[in-house]
Design an enzyme around this catalytic site. Structure first.
Site, PDB file in Angstrom:
ATOM      1  N   LEU A   7       0.831  -1.200   0.000  1.00 50.94           N
ATOM      2  CA  LEU A   7       0.000   0.000   0.000  1.00 50.94           C
ATOM      3  C   LEU A   7       0.873   1.260   0.000  1.00 50.94           C
ATOM      4  CD1 LEU A   7      -2.697  -1.048   2.624  1.00 50.94           C
ATOM      5  CD2 LEU A   7      -2.767  -1.324   0.142  1.00 50.94           C
ATOM      6  N   GLY A  10       2.922  -5.248   8.435  1.00 53.79           N
ATOM      7  CA  GLY A  10       2.808  -3.859   8.000  1.00 53.79           C
ATOM      8  C   GLY A  10       1.704  -3.706   6.983  1.00 53.79           C
ATOM      9  N   ASP A  11       2.037  -3.119   5.824  1.00 58.47           N
ATOM     10  CA  ASP A  11       1.039  -2.905   4.765  1.00 58.47           C
ATOM     11  C   ASP A  11       1.297  -3.791   3.565  1.00 58.47           C
ATOM     12  OD1 ASP A  11       3.398  -1.686   4.080  1.00 58.47           O
ATOM     13  OD2 ASP A  11       2.471   0.026   3.095  1.00 58.47           O
ATOM     14  N   GLU A  12       1.926  -4.946   3.777  1.00 56.88           N
ATOM     15  CA  GLU A  12       2.267  -5.863   2.690  1.00 56.88           C
ATOM     16  C   GLU A  12       1.370  -7.093   2.723  1.00 56.88           C
ATOM     17  OE1 GLU A  12       6.376  -6.765   3.157  1.00 56.88           O
ATOM     18  OE2 GLU A  12       7.061  -4.771   2.537  1.00 56.88           O
TER      19      GLU A  12
END
Length: 267
Positions: free
Chosen positions: A174, A215-217
């Site tokens: 993201l 995280g955002d992965e």
């Protein structure tokens, strides 16, 4: 001569009595100090431990120890100060100590069965399920976590190699997520991650695996898919994540970066 011997005997007995008295006073003083140190240690422990269970038991136990310390200290006072009439204070302290000790005992006997309670087979089974879930799934989104995804991907590759099937792994990151986190707070960031997970899951098939790597992965394992179907799914996911997110009446724009690898083409 006899008078002199009698005087020496009397002086010796007085000295012995004074010595015994000093030892007892010193003993009471050390005991009272030890009693006073215990509540301090408990308070330090309680301040570091959050949340605190059985707070009333801690409170009553501290009060009980303090009263015991005060009782011993009252025995010491007459030896250091010219105080003779402490009977009223000693009686009040004794009554309070008795009341608090009874309350503490009742609380302890009430709590002990809860602390020592042996869990039932259903509770153990439920606890084991929770442990297994935490080991395999992401707590925030409910998606497969990194370790479990690796295991499932290895199994899928072995099966695809045996049955001559095609797989695809899609990586999603993201953009601007850190900015969103810093601007709106981590609570908003967590809500965004949950919404992203829901949108991805609504697009992929039942056999496909969606994982949050941290995280955002995110990683997607698309099973038994052609190149054409993979491209369509990736495009659909990209369009879905490009769409506006409405969280707490705030419009959040979050664009994804995607990467794609196919099996066996890219091996």
């Amino acid at each position: 001569m006899n008078q002199l011997i009698n005087n020496l005997v009397i002086a010796s007995s007085i000295h012995s009595s004074t010595s015994d008295f000093s030892i007892k006073a010193f003993s009471d003083l050390l005991t009272s100090l030890a009693y006073f140190s215990i509540p301090l240690a408990i308070l330090v422990f309680v301040r570091k431990k959050k949340p605190i269970k059985f707070i009333w038991m801690y409170f009553c136990f501290i009060l009980f120890i303090l009263l015991c310390g005060i009782t011993h200290f009252l025995h010491v006072l007459p030896h250091f100060l010219n105080i003779t009439n402490l009977s009223t204070i000693e009686n009040i302290t004794a009554v309070l100590t008795t009341i608090v000790s009874i309350i503490t005992a009742i609380l302890v006997w009430t709590i002990i069965p809860k602390v020592l309670q042996i869990p039932s087979s259903e509770e153990l089974e439920e606890a084991n399920k929770e442990i297994v879930y935490l080991a395999h799934y992401d707590v925030l989104t409910g998606l497969t976590n990194r370790n479990y995804f690796t295991i499932l991907m290895e199994q899928a590759i072995n099966e695809a190699r045996k049955n001559n099937k095609h797989l695809a792994v899609v990586f999603i990151d993201l953009d601007r997520f850190k900015i969103i986190n810093d601007t709106y707070g981590h609570g908003m960031g967590d809500r965004l991650l949950k919404e992203v997970a829901k949108r991805i899951q609504s697009i992929v098939g039942e056999k496909d695996i969606v994982s949050r790597q941290g995280g955002d992965e995110f990683l997607l394992l698309l099973q038994d898919v052609s190149c054409e179907k993979t491209e369509k799914l990736v495009k659909k996911i990209q369009e879905s994540l490009f769409s506006l997110f409405l969280l707490d009446r705030k419009e959040i724009h979050c664009t994804p970066s995607l990467g794609l690898s196919r099996f066996p083409e890219d091996v």
